[in-house]
Design a protein around this motif. Structure first.
Motif, PDB file in Angstrom:
ATOM      1  N   ARG A  86       0.866  -1.182   0.000  1.00  0.00           N
ATOM      2  CA  ARG A  86       0.000   0.000   0.000  1.00  0.00           C
ATOM      3  C   ARG A  86       0.894   1.221   0.000  1.00  0.00           C
ATOM      4  NH1 ARG A  86      -3.359  -3.342  -0.686  1.00  0.00           N
ATOM      5  NH2 ARG A  86      -5.171  -3.880   0.589  1.00  0.00           N
ATOM      6  N   PHE A  87       1.001   1.883  -1.139  1.00  0.00           N
ATOM      7  CA  PHE A  87       1.847   3.087  -1.249  1.00  0.00           C
ATOM      8  C   PHE A  87       3.286   2.817  -0.801  1.00  0.00           C
ATOM      9  CE2 PHE A  87      -2.391   5.293  -0.590  1.00  0.00           C
ATOM     10  CZ  PHE A  87      -2.471   5.815  -1.863  1.00  0.00           C
ATOM     11  N   GLY A  88       3.835   1.673  -1.206  1.00  0.00           N
ATOM     12  CA  GLY A  88       5.242   1.405  -0.934  1.00  0.00           C
ATOM     13  C   GLY A  88       5.569   0.984   0.479  1.00  0.00           C
ATOM     14  N   ASN A  89       4.587   0.441   1.171  1.00  0.00           N
ATOM     15  CA  ASN A  89       4.802  -0.007   2.544  1.00  0.00           C
ATOM     16  C   ASN A  89       3.705  -1.019   2.862  1.00  0.00           C
ATOM     17  OD1 ASN A  89       5.650  -0.102   5.278  1.00  0.00           O
ATOM     18  ND2 ASN A  89       5.917   2.117   5.384  1.00  0.00           N
ATOM     19  N   GLY A 126       5.515  -1.662  -8.174  1.00  0.00           N
ATOM     20  CA  GLY A 126       4.627  -0.843  -7.361  1.00  0.00           C
ATOM     21  C   GLY A 126       4.972  -0.826  -5.890  1.00  0.00           C
ATOM     22  N   GLY A 127       6.188  -1.183  -5.548  1.00  0.00           N
ATOM     23  CA  GLY A 127       6.585  -1.160  -4.145  1.00  0.00           C
ATOM     24  C   GLY A 127       6.893  -2.538  -3.580  1.00  0.00           C
TER      25      GLY A 127
END
Lengths: 203, 203, 203, 203
Positions: A86-89, A126-127
């Motif tokens: 989720r958003f790189g984490n 995407g992360g």
């Protein structure tokens, strides 16, 4: 010696990481481990879940999977995390759970757990890498022993060659793009193998 | 041109990051910004809060600080985050909030926000660096413009010389170890300055 | 079983990381390991070295320390790196050396090495955390097993509480600010202990 | 106001990042920038180069591309780096160059450079994300302003959706797998646009 005890801890909104967790279970059992597949408690509001039919369906489908508890962490010799990006984490749900481990941590109960991690994302870049590495950062605080797959088996290349942990991209229809089953099973076996060495040595 | 709009978004269990946020507000106002100090919604169970008197007291003390909303993100030209470290990453509370920004993100409403971050931890090397960098990783997903302090002012050295964002250690009594007020104010001013350039250019 | 073979691989321009390496050697020997202290080959131009008396003196002082070779990596059961921070990452000298390991890597000769890392920097938050984590990222590519200190011993708190690896700040006079000798020795012992488990299991 | 001055600094052993750099140059010029494409000095031993025909050929082909100097960094308003991944981090050659910027850094000459980065790797998840982020970590030390692409244009999705910077996978034959030309040009234009805002504001 008793079997290696592996907790496969996943968070999954629409099913991908539940599938990865099941494959990890298979691989680990083939290597002789006792395995628990455990889901991270959902903390999103019901309205968010209701707005996404795939999310709702997955919650229904996995309603009998036990939620992970602190006792499970203490029980485990080894832990494999499987979480989406989720958003790189990691998702908030997963961090919420990890944040409850302060008591175990303070009492040294998380030391020398053998850990490994898997991820998914919607974009190929995407992360996946950084989410896996963020999990390992937290594991260092625990005093865990981190066993990433690296390039220890040719099957990893066809799965995208992510040396930090198996990762998969999920397309708009919710289908996995890469064939990662073999990579997941290899990663699970490798984790169990190293955990067995640690368990034997650390008794 | 209208003033730069700065949202200082903090999460604080026992008050440190609330203090950092207030100092950031001061610095930003000295540089002409319109500032909102906003708290991340608490998602921990009441029992956890009740078990920690300092946590409970801080919630009482900050009960009139508004909770951050998605509208605040849209309103802001610049955002400064101030969050404690939890096992080398942001707290679950903060990630929970960031995870709700998918709609804004999808509609491109977070692009070109000028962002910067601050952290605290109990140990001098307890995750201050990686927590700040984890926030920036998420900011890249947003399409934000990241403005870290670097070593752009001598005041940063006496505050510990963290080039990623001001950070502070908190001792067993809950007191800040380093004197970071000047560093926080410098970081806030720098963020506002760059946001002003972006706002002027991007109109 | 033969002793655990530990390579302590350091890069040091002015002596700090050489000292950390020597302490690691002491700790590891107390735990029964066979230890080689090895320096990363210098690749800076002579003119750069000559312009810094402390750098020149350290090169002279350590002229009899052997340079690390690829054979040393193959020989080692465990590896501890000790390197300074340069702009939030390892020095070019260290990366140059790591970049020569492609052949060993391709032939699977770096799998299951037990690794740990230490760092120094001039500022208290000058990149100690991320430099250590950058080394571990490369180690995952190798298929190594990463053993960070976490908070596995009280001595780590007085050394700054860096759970990723012991780190030290160096002041303007070139003196270490924190007392990290105990932390280094603990980290070395822990690395050897885990390496012994792995060596026994993996034979 | 004078044009934005952009330095596209690349390291390339077999040509991929040289190609990315050329596309970045095109995009930046379309957005009105003055552009220098500059190569990072080769520091590998001649024997390593000679053992790889593609490497040798690329050195020959790019012999007229000027090597980057410290003056180029001072000259630039904006910098785009394009570098391959080596074990999850930038190549030693690139770190060697960055390590020479201490004098500029000390004199504040790197503050407010607008920077962005691109990478390549052999595996789809072979370190593209972390290599980009490692470059940004160093940029924070400089006091630079980091402008990653995020998801600011649909063209980024077809290029793999790496929000930290355009990245490409290179197959066994040395061919790029994804079509990233559009993504590179978008990233270059975005970097120039933000650099123009900063240049105007910061005069």
């Amino acid at each position: 010696m008793s079997k290696v005890k592996l907790a496969v801890i996943y968070y999954s909104s629409t099913g991908t990481n539940y599938q990865l967790a099941k494959w990890a279970e298979e691989g680990a059992k083939e290597n002789g481990a006792e395995v628990k597949v455990l889901k991270v408690p959902e903390t999103a509001p019901q309205s968010a879940i209701d707005s996404n039919p795939a999310w709702k369906a997955n919650i229904e489908e996995t309603k009998n999977v036990p939620e992970v508890t602190l006792d499970d962490l203490e029980w485990a010799d080894a832990i494999i995390f499987s979480v989406p990006t989720r958003f790189g984490n990691m998702p908030g749900q997963v961090k919420n759970f990890l944040d409850t481990t302060g008591g175990l941590w303070f009492n040294g109960k998380l030391t020398n757990k053998v850990v490994s991690a898997m991820t998914s994302a919607q974009n190929p870049h995407g992360g996946q890498e950084v989410t896996t590495l963020a999990l390992y950062t937290t594991m260092y605080h625990w005093g865990a022993i981190v066993v990433a797959p690296g390039y220890t088996d040719p099957v990893l290349y066809s799965a995208g060659g992510n040396p930090y942990g198996t990762s998969v991209s999920v397309n708009q229809e919710g289908k996995m793009v890469e064939d990662v089953q073999g990579a997941v099973k290899h990663q699970a076996k490798r984790t169990v193998t190293v955990a067995e060495w640690v368990k034997k040595g650390n008794k």
